[in-house]
Design an enzyme around this catalytic site. Structure first.
Site, mmCIF file in Angstrom:
data_model
loop_
_atom_site.group_PDB
_atom_site.id
_atom_site.type_symbol
_atom_site.label_atom_id
_atom_site.label_comp_id
_atom_site.label_asym_id
_atom_site.label_seq_id
_atom_site.Cartn_x
_atom_site.Cartn_y
_atom_site.Cartn_z
ATOM 1 N N LYS A 15 25.114 14.144 -12.239
ATOM 2 C CA LYS A 15 24.773 13.933 -13.102
ATOM 3 C C LYS A 15 23.406 14.193 -14.116
ATOM 4 C CE LYS A 15 25.237 8.993 -12.812
ATOM 5 N NZ LYS A 15 24.649 8.846 -11.471
ATOM 6 N N ARG A 90 26.529 0.029 -16.566
ATOM 7 C CA ARG A 90 26.803 0.247 -15.173
ATOM 8 C C ARG A 90 27.263 -1.005 -15.342
ATOM 9 N NH1 ARG A 90 22.177 3.515 -12.701
ATOM 10 N NH2 ARG A 90 22.780 3.371 -10.671
ATOM 11 N N ARG A 129 16.658 13.925 -0.916
ATOM 12 C CA ARG A 129 16.490 14.124 -2.805
ATOM 13 C C ARG A 129 14.632 14.367 -2.173
ATOM 14 N NH1 ARG A 129 19.716 11.418 -6.886
ATOM 15 N NH2 ARG A 129 18.806 9.193 -6.122
ATOM 16 N N ARG A 162 11.613 8.740 -2.804
ATOM 17 C CA ARG A 162 12.172 7.749 -3.188
ATOM 18 C C ARG A 162 12.427 6.161 -1.913
ATOM 19 N NH1 ARG A 162 16.777 8.040 -7.964
ATOM 20 N NH2 ARG A 162 17.116 5.794 -7.309
ATOM 21 N N ARG A 173 24.590 1.632 -2.217
ATOM 22 C CA ARG A 173 24.392 1.837 -3.385
ATOM 23 C C ARG A 173 26.218 2.915 -4.225
ATOM 24 N NH1 ARG A 173 19.461 6.230 -4.818
ATOM 25 N NH2 ARG A 173 20.209 5.075 -7.247
HETATM 26 P P1 AMP Z 1 18.922 5.678 -11.173
HETATM 27 O O1 AMP Z 1 18.179 6.302 -10.820
HETATM 28 O O2 AMP Z 1 19.967 6.074 -11.482
HETATM 29 O O3 AMP Z 1 20.377 6.141 -9.434
HETATM 30 O O4 AMP Z 1 18.917 3.782 -10.843
HETATM 31 C C1 AMP Z 1 17.898 3.507 -10.324
HETATM 32 C C2 AMP Z 1 18.296 1.557 -9.466
HETATM 33 O O5 AMP Z 1 17.796 1.969 -10.576
HETATM 34 C C3 AMP Z 1 19.811 1.520 -9.240
HETATM 35 O O6 AMP Z 1 19.473 1.330 -7.773
HETATM 36 C C4 AMP Z 1 19.461 0.208 -9.711
HETATM 37 O O7 AMP Z 1 18.903 -1.003 -8.791
HETATM 38 C C5 AMP Z 1 18.799 0.516 -11.228
HETATM 39 N N1 AMP Z 1 19.147 0.547 -12.300
HETATM 40 C C6 AMP Z 1 19.512 1.712 -13.566
HETATM 41 N N2 AMP Z 1 20.422 1.457 -14.267
HETATM 42 C C7 AMP Z 1 20.750 -0.270 -14.205
HETATM 43 C C8 AMP Z 1 21.695 -0.208 -15.065
HETATM 44 N N3 AMP Z 1 22.233 0.378 -15.775
HETATM 45 N N4 AMP Z 1 22.400 -1.500 -14.313
HETATM 46 C C9 AMP Z 1 21.263 -2.165 -13.497
HETATM 47 N N5 AMP Z 1 20.707 -1.241 -12.429
HETATM 48 C C10 AMP Z 1 20.208 -0.267 -12.807
#
Ligand code: AMP
Length: 199
Positions: A15, A90, A129, A162, A173
């Site tokens: 996404k 989320r 990645r 990352r 995750r």
């Molecule tokens: P992402 O880049 O979307 O995979 O987010 C990376 C990390 O940020 C996740 O593994 C969470 O630790 C945190 N994170 C991002 N968005 C949220 C959210 N809406 N609620 C809680 N944690 C979030």
């Protein structure tokens, strides 16, 4: 055309990559909560220090902190121009709060795209990645490698992986997604806003 869009799906479902392309090609606004939280963490603010351990462990940052960061975005966002929300909401609490924020602004979410994807596919994608720490451009060691291994095509800077892109953290995750974020599928289906994509 629907312009206020939520991108829903497990980490690694693609996404973010699609949203970044749409932003690049059409100027649509790609709003990534993960990106904002990482920026907050890098800023060294008190809030950033509180959320560091959640990011590193691949766990959800508590709603109260995420909502604080996202409310700051919302205050400055030109909602009439639309948005693609990537990674937010989320949890059900976040989804309900977002609806409450948008209601008085008469700018409700219009469509929710669910990126449906198996764990095995995700594992292969995430562990390869890499991204540029300067411009954020994303690469994949196997499917979309940079011209020079380990180096950004645009900036010439060394690419990074990352810390939460390891196999163990990816599995965790995905489990967190299944438990805490998947309930949003029914939430938005009931609102008549869900479209499922084979990702
Ligand atoms: P992402 O880049 O979307 O995979 O987010 C990376 C990390 O940020 C996740 O593994 C969470 O630790 C945190 N994170 C991002 N968005 C949220 C959210 N809406 N609620 C809680 N944690 C979030």
């Amino acid at each position: 055309m629907k312009r206020r869009i939520i991108l829903l799906g497990p980490p690694g479902s693609g996404k973010g990559t699609v949203a970044a392309r749409l932003q690049h090609e059409f100027g649509w606004s790609h709003v990534s909560s993960g990106h904002m939280l990482r920026r907050e963490e890098e800023s060294g603010s008190a809030l950033g220090k509180r959320l560091r351990r959640f990011l590193e462990a691949g766990e959800l940052v508590p709603d109260e902190i995420v909502l604080q960061v996202m409310e700051t975005w919302l205050k400055g966002a030109p909602l009439e121009r639309g948005f693609m929300l990537d990674g937010f909401p989320r949890t059900l609490a976040q989804a309900r709060t977002l609806d409450e924020w948008l209601l008085p602004k008469k700018s409700p979410v219009e469509v929710v795209l669910l990126y449906d994807c198996d764990f095995a596919v995700i594992l292969g994608r995430i562990t390869g990645r890499q991204s540029c720490p300067a411009c954020g451009r994303a690469y994949h060691a196997r499917t979309s490698p940079p011209k020079v291994a380990g180096q950004c095509d645009d900036c010439g800077i060394a690419l990074v992986q990352r810390s939460d892109d390891s196999a163990a953290v990816t599995r965790k995750r995905f489990e967190i997604y299944s438990r805490q974020t998947e309930p949003l599928v029914d939430y938005y289906r009931c609102q008549g806003k869900l479209t499922v994509l084979d990702a």
